[in-house]
Design a protein around this motif. Structure first.
Motif, PDB file in Angstrom:
ATOM      1  N   GLY A  74      53.101   6.347  42.792  1.00  0.00           N
ATOM      2  CA  GLY A  74      52.624   8.019  42.890  1.00  0.00           C
ATOM      3  C   GLY A  74      51.320   8.152  41.987  1.00  0.00           C
ATOM      4  N   ALA A  75      51.357   7.241  40.861  1.00  0.00           N
ATOM      5  CA  ALA A  75      49.782   7.502  40.029  1.00  0.00           C
ATOM      6  C   ALA A  75      48.671   6.921  40.850  1.00  0.00           C
ATOM      7  CB  ALA A  75      50.187   6.771  38.945  1.00  0.00           C
ATOM      8  N   GLY A  76      48.831   6.003  41.891  1.00  0.00           N
ATOM      9  CA  GLY A  76      47.856   5.431  42.642  1.00  0.00           C
ATOM     10  C   GLY A  76      47.097   4.822  41.698  1.00  0.00           C
ATOM     11  N   THR A  77      45.546   5.049  41.922  1.00  0.00           N
ATOM     12  CA  THR A  77      44.368   4.343  41.290  1.00  0.00           C
ATOM     13  C   THR A  77      44.660   4.534  39.789  1.00  0.00           C
ATOM     14  OG1 THR A  77      42.827   4.992  43.107  1.00  0.00           O
ATOM     15  CG2 THR A  77      42.130   4.594  40.845  1.00  0.00           C
ATOM     16  N   PHE A  78      45.428   5.457  39.365  1.00  0.00           N
ATOM     17  CA  PHE A  78      45.583   5.775  37.901  1.00  0.00           C
ATOM     18  C   PHE A  78      46.427   4.973  37.256  1.00  0.00           C
ATOM     19  CE2 PHE A  78      44.166   9.958  39.330  1.00  0.00           C
ATOM     20  CZ  PHE A  78      42.996  10.147  38.714  1.00  0.00           C
ATOM     21  N   SER A  79      46.995   4.112  37.902  1.00  0.00           N
ATOM     22  CA  SER A  79      48.262   3.089  37.372  1.00  0.00           C
ATOM     23  C   SER A  79      47.530   1.690  37.194  1.00  0.00           C
ATOM     24  CB  SER A  79      49.413   2.870  38.290  1.00  0.00           C
ATOM     25  OG  SER A  79      48.948   2.046  39.206  1.00  0.00           O
TER      26      SER A  79
END
Length: 141
Positions: A74-79
């Protein structure tokens, strides 16, 4: 980001922005479909403490590996974090309307970018097993 998604982001981020210093200037970050504010060095500790109060969990480069898969997806790139970056979330989120925060330092003695974004439920879909995909292919679905 379409207008509906932007309205959802603005609505869901209202409570978070209300708890952070009023001096923060929020702008749209179209590159990441997020709202972004620059946190000046004198406000770093206060804002980080506020985020810790607002969100149940924060993840860093090492701990993100233990995060539930729905949070990582769900965080996509931010993970995919570098040292010093943080992801603020609520534990065990599964609802579609979930706000997250990404803390991205620019470097030593520099400001931090804070991004607020809505959990990407398309990335968060549970991947279908290889068996399910094979069955669908064989049955012509």
């Amino acid at each position: 980001m379409n207008e509906s998604q932007l309205n959802q982001l603005n609505h869901l981020s209202t409570a978070v922005k209300a708890k952070l210093p009023e001096s923060l200037i929020w702008q749209m970050d179209n590159r990441f479909d997020a709202l972004i504010a620059e946190i000046p060095k004198p406000k770093l500790v206060q804002v980080k403490n506020d985020l810790s109060d607002l969100f149940e969990h924060s993840w860093d480069k090492k701990t993100i590996r233990q995060a539930p898969s729905n949070i990582k997806r769900g965080a996509g790139t931010f993970s995919q974090m570098e040292s010093g970056q943080l992801l603020f979330t609520h534990k065990g989120v599964s609802e579609q309307n979930c706000i997250m925060a990404a803390w991205w330092p620019w470097g030593p003695n520099a400001p931090v970018s804070l991004r607020l974004f809505v959990m990407d439920m398309q990335n968060n879909a549970v991947p279908e097993s290889w068996f399910g995909r094979a069955k669908q292919f064989l049955l012509g679905g």
